[in-house]
Design an enzyme around this catalytic site. Structure first.
Site, short mmCIF file in Angstrom:
data_model
loop_
_atom_site.label_atom_id
_atom_site.label_comp_id
_atom_site.label_asym_id
_atom_site.label_seq_id
_atom_site.Cartn_x
_atom_site.Cartn_y
_atom_site.Cartn_z
N LYS A 170 -49.88 -2.89 -86.92
CA LYS A 170 -49.31 -4.06 -87.57
C LYS A 170 -50.34 -5.19 -87.51
O LYS A 170 -50.53 -5.85 -86.49
CB LYS A 170 -48.01 -4.49 -86.85
CG LYS A 170 -47.30 -5.60 -87.57
CD LYS A 170 -47.17 -6.77 -86.63
CE LYS A 170 -46.72 -8.04 -87.28
NZ LYS A 170 -47.70 -8.68 -88.16
N GLU A 219 -53.32 -8.47 -74.45
CA GLU A 219 -54.48 -9.35 -74.45
C GLU A 219 -54.00 -10.69 -75.00
O GLU A 219 -53.69 -10.79 -76.20
CB GLU A 219 -55.60 -8.79 -75.35
CG GLU A 219 -56.28 -7.56 -74.78
CD GLU A 219 -56.90 -7.81 -73.42
OE1 GLU A 219 -57.24 -8.97 -73.11
OE2 GLU A 219 -57.03 -6.84 -72.66
N CYS A 252 -59.75 -16.46 -78.05
CA CYS A 252 -59.06 -16.41 -76.76
C CYS A 252 -60.05 -16.72 -75.66
O CYS A 252 -59.70 -17.22 -74.60
CB CYS A 252 -58.45 -15.03 -76.55
SG CYS A 252 -59.62 -13.71 -76.86
N GLU A 277 -53.96 -23.93 -74.10
CA GLU A 277 -54.87 -23.31 -75.06
C GLU A 277 -54.69 -24.02 -76.41
O GLU A 277 -53.58 -24.11 -76.93
CB GLU A 277 -54.52 -21.83 -75.23
CG GLU A 277 -55.45 -21.13 -76.20
CD GLU A 277 -55.12 -19.66 -76.39
OE1 GLU A 277 -53.95 -19.34 -76.68
OE2 GLU A 277 -56.03 -18.83 -76.26
P1 NAD Z 1 -49.21 -14.43 -82.26
O1 NAD Z 1 -48.77 -14.07 -80.89
O2 NAD Z 1 -48.45 -15.42 -83.02
O3 NAD Z 1 -49.22 -13.11 -83.18
C1 NAD Z 1 -49.94 -11.96 -82.84
C2 NAD Z 1 -49.34 -10.77 -83.58
O4 NAD Z 1 -48.03 -10.53 -83.08
C3 NAD Z 1 -49.20 -10.99 -85.08
O5 NAD Z 1 -49.47 -9.78 -85.76
C4 NAD Z 1 -47.71 -11.37 -85.21
O6 NAD Z 1 -47.17 -11.08 -86.48
C5 NAD Z 1 -47.10 -10.47 -84.15
N1 NAD Z 1 -45.78 -10.91 -83.66
C6 NAD Z 1 -45.22 -12.14 -83.74
N2 NAD Z 1 -43.99 -12.13 -83.19
C7 NAD Z 1 -43.80 -10.87 -82.72
C8 NAD Z 1 -42.73 -10.24 -82.01
N3 NAD Z 1 -41.61 -10.90 -81.69
N4 NAD Z 1 -42.86 -8.93 -81.66
C9 NAD Z 1 -43.99 -8.25 -81.97
N5 NAD Z 1 -45.03 -8.80 -82.65
C10 NAD Z 1 -44.94 -10.09 -83.01
O7 NAD Z 1 -50.75 -14.81 -82.12
P2 NAD Z 1 -51.72 -15.34 -83.24
O8 NAD Z 1 -51.36 -16.76 -83.53
O9 NAD Z 1 -51.78 -14.36 -84.34
O10 NAD Z 1 -53.12 -15.29 -82.45
C11 NAD Z 1 -53.56 -16.29 -81.60
C12 NAD Z 1 -53.33 -15.90 -80.15
O11 NAD Z 1 -53.94 -14.65 -79.87
C13 NAD Z 1 -53.98 -16.88 -79.19
O12 NAD Z 1 -53.07 -17.22 -78.16
C14 NAD Z 1 -55.15 -16.10 -78.61
O13 NAD Z 1 -55.55 -16.50 -77.34
C15 NAD Z 1 -54.65 -14.70 -78.65
N6 NAD Z 1 -55.77 -13.74 -78.67
C16 NAD Z 1 -56.09 -13.08 -77.51
C17 NAD Z 1 -57.17 -12.20 -77.47
C18 NAD Z 1 -57.56 -11.49 -76.19
O14 NAD Z 1 -58.36 -10.56 -76.26
N7 NAD Z 1 -57.05 -11.87 -75.04
C19 NAD Z 1 -57.91 -11.98 -78.63
C20 NAD Z 1 -57.55 -12.66 -79.79
C21 NAD Z 1 -56.48 -13.55 -79.80
#
Ligand code: NAD
Length: 492
Positions: free
Chosen positions: A187, A262, A296, A393
């Protein structure tokens, strides 16, 4: 709406769900717009997947698992290498697509594509080794039994990724999952699904069998949540925000499935007085403004030893005011827009909050006039330690800088966060390099080095940043079950 009136983007564009080897419409018949963050134009419309589509994809993956799990590591390695070569062959189109959808400068998108190739090649090597190492004999304290340990694929896995490094976060999950012998429902982020759909097309062309890789696009609520809840999904690997990671973990608990998470970060770069100042400026700028700070691993807290604080601030001010922000395809552009409107608004709120909280100095760059989610690169000097900009963050091009007097104080400040993803240390003192790297509560410590990540190493953090590790052998182990087979001696 139809895609016919939308502007063309380079290379073939895939916008349908990919399930059981077929590009198909979603059951809801709804579509979601995909926006170019530099121009705010709609560049495509993708399928808004639903729980029904997730179920179809998971069932296809479960069916495919029956034969995929029996393939040899060498067979899977050949397919992973074919994907790597396919990505290489489309390197230029994929980088363009990445920049259009995500907004990052083309040079950064090219790094992403190289990372994807390296990751698939690396896990091809590990898949091959599994034919030798997938089963090992255990030495027992008696001769009455023979015990072997097998590493078996976990089953159908759900992979959920964000929008900041599309394709890269996916490759870090997809390559080891396929190498282990798992089948996948992926996804992508609803903000940046185009690179992932292109990757699925490359995998299909490479010969990945029907049902082994399925891609369901759509929102977190409509697609992500049902994927995590699905009883036929054995494991979920999620990259995204800490808040959604918490929800994923709770939902996974209802079917007792494994999770790798992550999540977010609030990381520090610690610059000591004996540091090479040119290098320090370089590392602070790249740790804060690469990918417009949407990392991140952004080292968004800059800790500098007091004797060089003013010199570093002056050099950073020069750097920030000269930073070229603009359309990722314009020559010389060093920082693009934020990837989506919601993130743009969120970061602007943080900047307003930082200003209201009374920093001693605010250093700001410039952005082009007109459309696009461009945010001024910003540095807050000496903001309050209880300010949201210091503690939370931000996920944008915003740094907070504070001076420190002792090594212990610097380590204490760096560790004073609920996160523990990464840290950077800049010092010429080798004994201090080791001491500080030992003391930092972070999954990755870069010493005098930029944020290079090799697939051979490990990715993930302490505390609320992660559960588990990606990359390296750890990334493969995340998609394996361990089975012990104990046989009575003389009966085999
Ligand atoms: P997000 O948590 O909003 O979304 C991430 C993914 O999860 C998307 O595909 C989203 O559609 C999906 N999602 C949303 N609600 C969900 C649910 N209830 N159940 C399952 N899936 C769901 O994050 P974002 O805004 O897309 O990305 C930014 C965040 O990602 C930041 O906090 C960043 O730190 C983190 N990030 C972490 C790493 C790492 O390696 N630690 C790498 C990249 C990004």
């Amino acid at each position: 709406m139809t895609t016919k009136s939308l502007p063309r983007i380079d290379g073939p564009l895939h916008t349908h769900l990919y399930i059981d080897g077929i590009w198909r419409s979603g059951e809801s018949r709804r579509r979601l717009p995909i926006i170019n963050p530099s121009t705010e134009e709609t560049i495509a419309e993708i399928e808004a997947g639903s729980a029904t589509d997730v179920d179809t994809a998971v069932r296809a993956a479960a069916q495919a698992f029956r034969s995929w799990k029996k393939t040899t590591g060498a067979e899977r390695a050949a397919l992973l290498r074919a994907i790597a070569r396919g990505v290489e062959a489309q390197r230029s189109d994929l980088a363009t697509l990445q920049s259009r959808n995500n907004g990052k400068p083309l040079a950064e998108a090219q790094i992403d594509v190289c990372d994807v190739v390296a990751t698939f090649d690396y896990y091809a090597g590990l898949a091959e080794q599994l034919d030798e190492t997938g089963e090992s004999t255990v030495a027992l304290p008696c001769d009455d039994y023979r015990a072997v340990i097998r590493r078996e694929p976990a089953g159908v896995v759900g992979l959920i990724v964000p929008w900041n490094f599309p394709m890269v976060t996916t490759a870090w999950k997809l390559a080891p999952a396929l190498a282990a012998g798992c089948t996948v429902v992926l996804k992508p982020s609803e903000v940046t699904p185009l690179p992932e759909l292109a990757l699925a097309a490359i995998a299909a062309e490479a010969g990945v069998p029907c049902g082994v890789l399925n891609v369901v696009t759509g929102t977190g609520v409509d697609v992500g949540a049902p994927l995590v809840a699905h009883p036929l999904v054995s494991k979920v690997s999620f990259t995204g925000s800490t808040g959604i990671g918490e929800q994923v973990m709770k939902t996974a608990a209802t079917t007792i499935k494994g999770v790798s998470l992550e999540l977010g970060g609030k990381s520090s770069i610690v610059v000591f007085a004996d540091a090479d100042l040119d290098l320090a400026v370089e590392l602070v700028a790249s740790g804060g403004f690469f990918n417009a700070g949407q990392m991140c691993s952004a080292t968004s807290r800059v800790l500098v030893e007091r004797p060089i604080a003013e010199a570093l601030i002056a050099r950073l001010a020069e750097r920030v005011t000269q930073l070229v922000v603009g359309d990722p395809f314009m020559p010389g552009v060093q920082m693009g827009p934020l990837t989506n409107r919601a993130q743009y608004e969120r970061v602007q709120r943080y900047i307003a909050q930082g200003k209201a909280d009374g920093a001693r100095k605010v250093i700001e760059g410039t952005v082009p006039a007109g459309r696009g989610h461009f945010v001024k690169p910003t540095i807050f000097v000496d903001v309050r330690a209880d300010s949201a900009v210091w503690r939370e963050e931000i996920f944008g091009p915003v740094l907070c800088l504070r001076a420190f007097d002792t090594e212990d104080e610097a380590v204490g400040i760096a560790n004073d966060t609920e996160y523990g993803l990464v840290a950077t240390v800049v010092t010429g003192d080798t004994a201090r390099q080791k001491r500080v790297a030992d003391a930092l509560e972070a999954g990755v410590v870069w010493v005098n080095a930029p944020q290079v990540i090799f697939p051979q190493t490990a990715w993930g953090g302490y505390k609320r940043s992660s559960i588990g590790r990606e990359l390296g052998p750890f990334g493969l182990a995340a998609f394996q079950e361990i089975k012990q087979v104990l046989t009575a001696a003389g009966t085999a």
